[in-house]
Design a protein around this motif. Structure first.
Motif, short mmCIF file in Angstrom:
data_model
loop_
_atom_site.label_atom_id
_atom_site.label_comp_id
_atom_site.label_asym_id
_atom_site.label_seq_id
_atom_site.Cartn_x
_atom_site.Cartn_y
_atom_site.Cartn_z
N TYR A 569 14.92 -1.84 -3.20
CA TYR A 569 15.18 -1.91 -1.77
C TYR A 569 14.45 -0.82 -0.97
N SER A 570 14.07 0.25 -1.66
CA SER A 570 13.54 1.39 -0.92
C SER A 570 12.20 1.84 -1.48
N SER A 571 11.40 0.90 -1.95
CA SER A 571 10.17 1.22 -2.65
C SER A 571 9.25 2.11 -1.84
N LEU A 572 8.94 1.70 -0.61
CA LEU A 572 7.92 2.40 0.18
C LEU A 572 8.36 3.82 0.54
N SER A 573 9.62 3.97 0.97
CA SER A 573 10.06 5.29 1.40
C SER A 573 10.10 6.27 0.24
N TYR A 574 10.53 5.80 -0.94
CA TYR A 574 10.62 6.71 -2.08
C TYR A 574 9.29 6.91 -2.78
N LEU A 575 8.40 5.94 -2.67
CA LEU A 575 7.13 6.03 -3.37
C LEU A 575 6.31 7.22 -2.88
N GLN A 576 6.41 7.52 -1.60
CA GLN A 576 5.67 8.66 -1.06
C GLN A 576 6.23 9.98 -1.57
N GLN A 577 7.51 10.00 -1.84
CA GLN A 577 8.17 11.25 -2.24
C GLN A 577 8.05 11.53 -3.73
N LEU A 578 7.93 10.49 -4.55
CA LEU A 578 8.01 10.66 -6.00
C LEU A 578 6.63 10.57 -6.63
N PRO A 579 6.26 11.55 -7.45
CA PRO A 579 4.90 11.63 -8.00
C PRO A 579 4.67 10.76 -9.24
N PHE A 580 4.43 9.46 -9.03
CA PHE A 580 4.10 8.56 -10.14
C PHE A 580 2.58 8.44 -10.28
N ASP A 581 2.16 7.94 -11.45
CA ASP A 581 0.74 7.69 -11.70
C ASP A 581 0.39 6.21 -11.63
N THR A 582 1.39 5.36 -11.95
CA THR A 582 1.12 3.93 -12.08
C THR A 582 2.26 3.11 -11.49
N LEU A 583 1.93 1.96 -10.91
CA LEU A 583 2.92 0.97 -10.49
C LEU A 583 2.82 -0.23 -11.43
N VAL A 602 1.38 -9.26 -4.06
CA VAL A 602 0.60 -8.53 -5.06
C VAL A 602 -0.55 -7.79 -4.40
N ARG A 603 -1.24 -8.47 -3.48
CA ARG A 603 -2.38 -7.84 -2.78
C ARG A 603 -1.90 -6.60 -2.00
N THR A 604 -0.74 -6.73 -1.35
CA THR A 604 -0.19 -5.60 -0.58
C THR A 604 0.16 -4.43 -1.49
N ILE A 605 0.77 -4.73 -2.65
CA ILE A 605 1.12 -3.68 -3.60
C ILE A 605 -0.13 -2.96 -4.08
N VAL A 606 -1.18 -3.74 -4.38
CA VAL A 606 -2.43 -3.15 -4.86
C VAL A 606 -3.03 -2.25 -3.78
N GLU A 607 -3.04 -2.70 -2.54
CA GLU A 607 -3.59 -1.89 -1.45
C GLU A 607 -2.77 -0.61 -1.24
N LEU A 608 -1.47 -0.76 -1.36
CA LEU A 608 -0.60 0.42 -1.23
C LEU A 608 -0.91 1.42 -2.34
N ALA A 609 -1.03 0.91 -3.58
CA ALA A 609 -1.34 1.79 -4.71
C ALA A 609 -2.67 2.50 -4.51
N ARG A 610 -3.67 1.77 -4.01
CA ARG A 610 -4.98 2.37 -3.77
C ARG A 610 -4.86 3.53 -2.77
N SER A 611 -4.08 3.33 -1.71
CA SER A 611 -3.94 4.37 -0.69
C SER A 611 -3.24 5.61 -1.23
N LEU A 612 -2.43 5.43 -2.29
CA LEU A 612 -1.70 6.56 -2.89
C LEU A 612 -2.36 7.04 -4.18
N ASP A 613 -3.54 6.51 -4.48
CA ASP A 613 -4.30 6.89 -5.68
C ASP A 613 -3.51 6.60 -6.96
N LEU A 614 -2.89 5.41 -7.01
CA LEU A 614 -2.13 4.98 -8.19
C LEU A 614 -2.82 3.79 -8.83
N SER A 615 -2.72 3.69 -10.15
CA SER A 615 -3.22 2.50 -10.84
C SER A 615 -2.13 1.44 -10.85
N VAL A 616 -2.52 0.18 -11.13
CA VAL A 616 -1.57 -0.93 -11.07
C VAL A 616 -1.63 -1.73 -12.37
#
Length: 656
Positions: A569-583, A602-616
């Motif tokens: 439910y809170s993916s976007l807000s917490y994703l910025q705060q928590l230091p993950f490497d991969t989605l 899926v395309r949106t998730i990939v773009e979000l990951a790219r902006s946060l320097d995360l692999s998918v």
């Protein structure tokens, strides 16, 4: 000669007179000195006596007996030492507005003042009324030097009639708060001089400690028997009530309990935080209480009683005692559903509260634990039917409970006998699926009778009974040992990683990060070859603690993945705060890739990951078309049956 003789006599008389005056002065000085010494000794005696009284009262106040016994001992010591006829204790009530007698008194001659003592048993004084009321008004000691002149009504008249000519009262205090009043009467006149007032003030402080201990004891008892969040009775208090009803053993002691479990509380916690979840629980508690009380009023003179309790988490248990109550349990449950569903007063975004209710009945003296388990089974049956409904327990449900109970016992034995093993599923490059970049470690149960058991059939049970901590630790250690063996093979195995799923209780435990570090050192593996996966639900259960753990293990070189991304439910807000490497994109989106909306997600998730320097990583890939589409959408890595099923270690690693 005559003149000389007269002069000599005159001089002699003068010397005698001077000597007599001197002797008189010395005598007076000696008398004065003796008087001063006597007064000093008397003051010293009084001071020592009062100190001794203070010591006696302190000892009495600290006696192990309890509140009433300690107060009675203090009254007795004061009356005996100061030669008083009687002493009476009052407690302060109505928020400090009144002093009320508690039928606690002492007198060395009770038969002589019987009428006065009888009247004092239920006496009550408002602020300013009588000696106790005057003490309440300013928190100081007050005296009554002549009871015949008092205007305090029947009490003073009886005191005078009983020969109690004067009296005084002083406050019992806790940090300057008056919590009680001691009142004393005597036959002689008594004057509250400054030293005596100081003594009474010290006595008031010492006796106040008795009340302070009693307060602390009552708080501890209340906390031990009540839920901190809602103030409702807890499981301990509930079982005492059920046990008392069962022991009664007559028709009016028939008992039903209703287990009420809130549906969707986890979603509220995930979406709005645990503070919002706590508010929801408190609202539900108030509504359940109001519903039960309203139903009780509608029953007029019906026998029996009820009790609403919170036994943990989002679960409440309502106890119904008496035949009239249990016959209407189903109707009460429907009222509860309607009351909980009301949206008024809830936080924005919450339209109502849903609940699953299970009902079970106990007659006579039955197994109380079994009664609660039966109601739990009925409640879970209600959840399996979609929630927001009520199910009454029947014997056919016993098999369901027995299976769960047996499963827990078997799990404990399986952990003890090490009946688990790890399978490894490959994770490949999206650009070239022939290149395996790592494996996900998946636990299996090698059951002695049922063969290989899939985790979906036992992990929920392990989580519910707390065994997931032991099982999760075993998986982590075995995965690290597998990494060590993989690295020892050399070649491509040297830089491939193994990904391990970590349960919420395991990840958030105080010792988890230290345990990871200890295993890396003991197994001698490269931290880069270990990857830890946590779900969104784990990550946002305690975001602060999650961040601390992630930062600690990533500092050692261990990489982390956020699993099942997109289902929380809170993916976007917490994703910025928590230091993950991969989605890791949840397989539910992969399964629906023929739907344009899933492709867009899926395309949106990939773009979000790219902006946060995360692999998918996309998991659940079942065919080549899904893999090609995911690669075109920008996924870095793929996982699923199309690229390999979970295999035993030797078979999986041989693919390298």
């Amino acid at each position: 000669m005559s003149a000389l003789h007269d002069r000599i006599e005159s001089d002699t008389d003068s010397r005698v007179q001077r000597l007599e005056r001197r002797l008189e002065r010395e005598r007076k000085a000696r008398i004065d000195a003796e008087a001063v010494a006597e007064a000093g000794l008397r003051e010293l005696y009084i001071s020592q006596r009062r100190l001794k009284l203070l010591h006696k009262v302190t000892v009495a106040a600290n006696s192990p007996g309890g509140l009433r016994q300690s107060l009675h001992a203090a009254l007795e010591e004061i009356c005996t030492d100061l030669d008083l006829a009687c002493g009476i204790a009052y407690t302060v009530t109505d928020g400090g507005e009144a002093a009320r007698a508690i039928d606690l008194w002492f007198s060395a001659e009770p038969s002589r003042i019987f009428d006065f003592i009888e009247l004092s048993r239920e006496a009550e004084f408002a602020i300013g009324e009588g000696l106790p009321g005057r003490v309440l008004a300013d928190g100081k000691a007050h005296s009554l030097e002549d009871t015949s002149q008092a205007a305090d009504g029947e009490g003073s008249a009886l005191a005078f009639t009983a020969g109690l000519g004067s009296g005084f009262a002083f406050p019992i205090t806790i940090a300057r708060e008056t919590v009680a009043v001691f009142e004393f009467f005597c036959r002689k006149m008594i004057h509250l001089d400054p030293p005596l007032r100081a003594l009474l003030e010290q006595i008031g402080v010492q006796v106040g400690r008795v009340f302070e201990r009693e307060r602390s004891r009552q708080v501890l008892l209340h906390e031990a028997r009540h839920d901190a969040l809602t103030g409702l009775p807890n499981r301990i208090a509930l079982l005492e009530r059920i046990r008392a009803a069962a022991i009664a053993g007559n028709d009016d002691a028939l008992v039903k309990i209703m287990v009420v479990d809130l549906d969707g509380l986890k979603g509220v916690n995930d979406l709005m935080g645990h503070h919002a979840g706590d508010q929801l629980i408190k609202t539900a508690a108030r509504r359940l209480e109001a519903c039960v009380l309203g139903h009780q009023r509608s029953m007029l003179n019906a026998g029996g009683s009820s009790c609403v309790s919170r036994v943990g988490g989002d679960e409440f248990i309502i106890l119904l005692e008496g035949r009239e109550w249990i016959d209407q349990a189903r109707g009460l449950a429907e009222k509860m559903h309607r009351a909980l569903a009301e949206s008024e007063g809830l936080l924005p975004g919450i339209s109502g509260i849903a609940a699953s209710i299970g009902i079970a009945r106990l007659e006579g003296t039955g197994d109380l634990d079994q009664l609660v388990r039966n109601a739990d089974v009925a409640m879970y049956a209600a959840k399996e039917r979609g929630g927001s409904t009520t199910v009454e327990f029947d014997e056919s449900m016993r098999d369901t409970f027995r299976f769960r109970d047996e499963l827990e016992k078997e799990l404990r034995e399986a952990i003890r006998a090490r009946q688990f093993l790890l399978n490894f599923q490959p994770i490949v490059e999206a650009a070239d699926p022939n290149v395996i970049v790592g494996f996900e470690a998946l636990v299996r149960w090698q059951h002695p009778q049922r063969g290989l058991v899939h985790p979906a059939d036992f992990i929920p049970a392990a989580e519910s009974c707390g065994l997931i901590l032991y099982l999760g630790d075993w998986v982590l250690e075995e995965a690290c040992a597998a990494i060590a063996r993989l690295n020892a093979c050399g070649g491509r195995g040297a830089d491939r990683y193994v990904s391990v799923n970590v349960a919420a209780h395991q990840f958030l435990s105080a010792s988890f990060s230290a345990r990871v570090g200890e295993l890396i050192m003991r197994k001698g593996i490269d931290p880069a070859n270990l990857r830890l996966e946590v779900t969104e639900g784990v990550a946002i259960t305690d975001a602060k603690r999650t961040r601390e753990v992630l930062e600690q293990i990533r500092a050692w070189g261990v990489k982390t993945s956020l699993d099942d991304f997109g289902t929380g439910y809170s993916s976007l807000s917490y994703l910025q705060q928590l230091p993950f490497d991969t989605l890791k994109i949840d397989k539910s989106f992969v399964a629906d890739l023929d739907d344009k909306r899933s492709q867009q997600i899926v395309r949106t998730i990939v773009e979000l990951a790219r902006s946060l320097d995360l692999s998918v990583v996309a998991e659940g890939v079942e065919d080549a078309m899904q893999g090609e589409l995911l690669a075109a959408l920008g996924c870095d890595y793929l996982q699923g049956y199309h690229y390999g099923r979970p295999l035993a270690e030797s078979e999986a690693f041989a693919r390298l």
